[in-house]
Design an enzyme around this catalytic site. Structure first.
Site, short mmCIF file in Angstrom:
data_model
loop_
_atom_site.label_atom_id
_atom_site.label_comp_id
_atom_site.label_asym_id
_atom_site.label_seq_id
_atom_site.Cartn_x
_atom_site.Cartn_y
_atom_site.Cartn_z
N ASP A 437 0.88 -1.18 0.00
CA ASP A 437 0.00 0.00 0.00
C ASP A 437 0.91 1.22 0.00
O ASP A 437 2.08 1.13 0.39
CB ASP A 437 -0.88 -0.04 1.25
CG ASP A 437 -1.70 1.22 1.40
OD1 ASP A 437 -2.36 1.61 0.42
OD2 ASP A 437 -1.66 1.82 2.48
N ASP A 625 -6.45 -1.47 5.45
CA ASP A 625 -6.14 -2.52 4.49
C ASP A 625 -6.49 -3.90 5.03
O ASP A 625 -5.95 -4.90 4.53
CB ASP A 625 -4.65 -2.49 4.13
CG ASP A 625 -4.30 -1.32 3.22
OD1 ASP A 625 -5.08 -1.06 2.29
OD2 ASP A 625 -3.29 -0.66 3.46
#
Length: 729
Positions: A437, A625
């Site tokens: 990410d 996430d």
């Protein structure tokens, strides 16, 4: 017997489940593990028990309403194992006491074996056929007089362990050793009583001598692996200085400190609680949390954690958590979980070791009967069977994986990396693609000044004071980046534009580019930092524009390069817009990037990668996430101290640097290699040693040396995982 109160050692969960970690005397091998776990499983209120062979500890969970913690200890006592709540001091004292006893027993066995060998030499120094039977019997009885009390004293560690296992309805590795020693002694006494020519007192005592050498060295190696597990006890303060409303202070046990209390932390003391600084200023050694050894300035309103060291000033701290629930307590729990969890390889070695008892005793009995059928005398056939009993080694199988797991977990802990799932290390070693990410992972979550060269040192304080007067998130981030907390006075805010203070030539402005008339400066900065947010400052004729954005995490470039060198593909999956992701990808030389993704999109991409045969390592910030972290083959998360317990990843690390990702991969791959090496060694050892013993080509002495050596080999090999951790430092 005095009543015990073990409630202070119990961890309580909101769902009514309690847990406790116990140190247990007498855990030797997989047979002991089976006896303890199987015995506790028969208690309905106990939900689970995990034995860690390398650390000699047992973690037990039970339904709090149905069972007292004292009953768990009593249940273990009924199984033949003395247990007590784990404390590092008590465990070290117990280990030192056992080492001293083993050393004394080793000395007794060595001294006795030398004397018996001298008697044997005296008997057999002439022609064996010319030995006077009366003289031979006399020397045999002298040997028995030395050997029997020696065996009773020096063999006690093996005999007591075997009796405990049998009492619990299990068989451990000391049972065949005990059977072998007792059979050899009984056979030797019977031979001497019947004026026989062969007695094996010298062999029995020498056998115990070599077994004790192995047991003593094994004890030292286990102590070494316990030390490597990262003892956190030194960071824990047992007391805290509570500050009363009238200003008086009282030193209290940590157990008596409650959330909301005020505690005083003087210079040189370790912070004993998690809390918020009410008054005072100091510098703290926060290496436990951040991994950085440089002192960190701490003032009013900032959070402190138990285990950090107060270096300079006196702090008054409002308690948020004390004892249980602190960051240090959470790290300690994760460390225990890391060394106690059962990975796939551990479960495999456990199953193999549990087959040991029936197989080895069947082999020994078959060997005895087989040699009798081939015409060998019963004493000779019995000695071969005894050799078979001794040479087989389940201990190498039982230690093969846990020893590596303990040392690897310690190496990871030194890098502030903690395992949250038992098989995470093995899954990490299998990864072939790393997916990152962007926001909060490749970049720091807090905006940074990307062009510090545009900020003259003499202007830092005045710009910071203006920024601190605003409630805008970017202004607050600027104030924190400049280290200024005191706001300027008499500040006027132009809504949607910025702040100004003073008049005429002394007017100072902070805000939008247009508000400060800094369009020319802004154009140059925007060209260099296209994705950044711009804040302008003007004082008189001086104008500057600061670019605020998420800077790369420390060691991000080096980490990406190390992952590529290790053979992993690298990709970026981000929910941010492409214009913000592209510069980061370019700076890291990452060509595969996906921007503007929703959480479900990230998960779908990971599933596609898995369908293509990839083992995906997902690195995300652990908060937004969670679906992707859960869906990856293995996941890592850089987390702040406050979010450690909530992180969804299988592995978490503290601090700002991204270097732990590459370090974790290197340690995981080394650990997996060592686990497989140990498993194969244990299997091959038994595959070679057992046929040799069955064929009558080894003696009990050789068997003792081989069996002890095999355990030491796997333990020493496990310690190489520490070298892997140091190489990653």
């Amino acid at each position: 017997m005095a009543a015990q109160d073990l409630s202070v050692f119990v961890r309580h969960r909101d769902d009514g489940i309690a847990s406790m970690e116990l140190a247990v005397d007498g855990i030797r091998c997989a047979g002991c593990m089976q006896a303890i776990e199987g015995g506790l499983a028969r208690e309905p209120a106990i939900l689970g028990a995990r034995v860690n062979l390398a650390l000699k500890r047992v973690s037990v969970e039970w339904r709090e309403a149905l069972l007292r913690p004292e009953a768990v200890v009593e249940k273990l006592a009924a199984l033949g194992f003395k247990a007590y709540p784990f404390t590092p001091e008590r465990q070290e004292a117990g280990a030192a006491s056992e080492e001293r006893y083993l050393l004394r027993a080793l000395g007794v066995a060595g001294f006795a074996s030398m004397n018996i060998m001298l008697l044997s030499v005296a008997v057999w120094s002439g022609n064996a056929g010319d030995i006077d039977p009366t003289t031979r019997d006399f020397f045999h009885w002298l040997s028995a007089l030395i050997a029997l009390p020696t065996a009773a004293y020096a063999g006690r560690p093996f005999f007591e362990s075997a009796l405990r296992a049998l009492k619990a309805g299990a068989v451990n590795m000391d049972v065949p050793i005990t059977i072998g020693v007792v059979l050899a002694l009984v056979m030797s006494v019977a031979e001497t009583w019947n004026h026989g020519r062969h007695a094996y007192f010298d062999g029995v005592v020498m056998l115990l001598f070599f077994l004790l050498i192995g047991r003593y060295l094994d004890q030292l190696m286990r102590r070494r692996t316990r030390d490597l597990a990262g003892n956190l006890a030194a960071l824990k303060a047992e007391t805290a200085t509570r500050l009363a409303a009238d200003g008086s202070t009282t030193v209290m046990p940590i157990a008596a400190i409650a959330p909301g209390d005020l505690v005083l932390v003087r210079p040189g003391e370790r912070v004993s609680v998690d809390g918020i600084v009410e008054t005072g200023w100091s510098e703290l050694d926060q290496s436990l949390v951040t991994g950085e050894t440089a002192p960190v300035a701490i003032g009013q309103g900032e959070r402190v954690h138990a285990g950090t060291l107060n270096l300079t000033g006196t702090l008054t701290v409002r308690v948020k958590a004390a004892g249980q629930g602190t960051l240090l307590d959470e790290i300690d729990r994760l460390m225990e979980q890391a060394v106690g969890n059962r990975s796939r390889y551990v479960r495999l070695s456990d199953r193999a070791a549990r087959l040991y008892a029936p197989v080895v005793h069947t082999l020994a009995a078959s060997t005895f009967l087989g040699w009798l059928a081939f015409g060998l005398s019963w004493p000779e056939a019995l000695m071969i069977a005894v050799t078979v009993l001794i040479i087989t080694c389940p201990c190498a199988l039982g230690l093969a994986i846990p020893a590596v797991q303990v040392v690897a977990a310690s190496a990871l802990f030194r890098r502030k990396i903690m395992l949250k799932q038992g098989d995470a290390l093995e899954r990490l070693a299998e990864a072939d693609i790393a997916v990152f990410d962007k926001t909060g992972t490749l970049t720091l979550p807090e905006p940074e000044i990307l062009n510090p060269e545009a900020l003259p040192a003499e202007r830092r304080a005045e710009i910071g004071a203006l920024a601190a007067a605003s409630g805008h998130p970017l202004a607050q981030a600027l104030a924190r980046a400049l280290g200024v907390s005191r706001a300027a006075e008499d500040v006027h805010e132009e809504k949607g534009q910025g702040l100004c203070v003073g008049q005429g030539g002394n007017e100072r402005r902070l805000g939008s580019v247009a508000f400060c008339g800094a369009q020319a400066e802004a154009a140059m900065v925007a060209a260099l930092h296209p994705g950044a947010s711009l804040i302008a400052y003007r004082r008189g004729t001086f104008r500057t524009v600061l670019a605020l954005g998420q800077a790369l995490r420390p060691q991000a470039r080096e980490t990406i390069a190390a992952l590529r060198k290790a053979g992993l593909q690298v990709a970026i999956l981000s929910g941010d817009r492409f214009e913000a992701v592209a510069p980061i990808a370019a700076e890291l030389c990452v060509t595969e990037l996906h921007a503007g993704l929703l959480p479900g999109d990230k998960l779908a991409l990971l599933e596609k990668m898995a369908a293509d045969g990839h083992k995906v390592l997902m690195v995300g910030d652990g908060l937004n996430d969670a679906p992707a972290l859960a869906g990856a083959h293995v996941s890592l998360s850089p987390v702040s101290a406050t979010h450690l317990a909530q992180a969804a990843a299988a592995i978490v690390f503290l601090g700002e640097s991204l270097a732990p990702v590459a370090a974790a991969l290197g340690i995981a791959r080394k650990a997996r290699g060592l686990m497989l090496q140990n498993l194969w060694f244990a299997v091959l050892y038994n595959a070679v040693a057992v046929p040799i013993a069955i064929a009558g080509l080894a003696t009990p002495l050789v068997a003792a040396v081989a069996m002890s050596g095999s355990s030491l080999v796997v333990t020493l090999n496990a310690l190489r995982a520490r070298a892997a951790g140091e190489a990653q430092s």
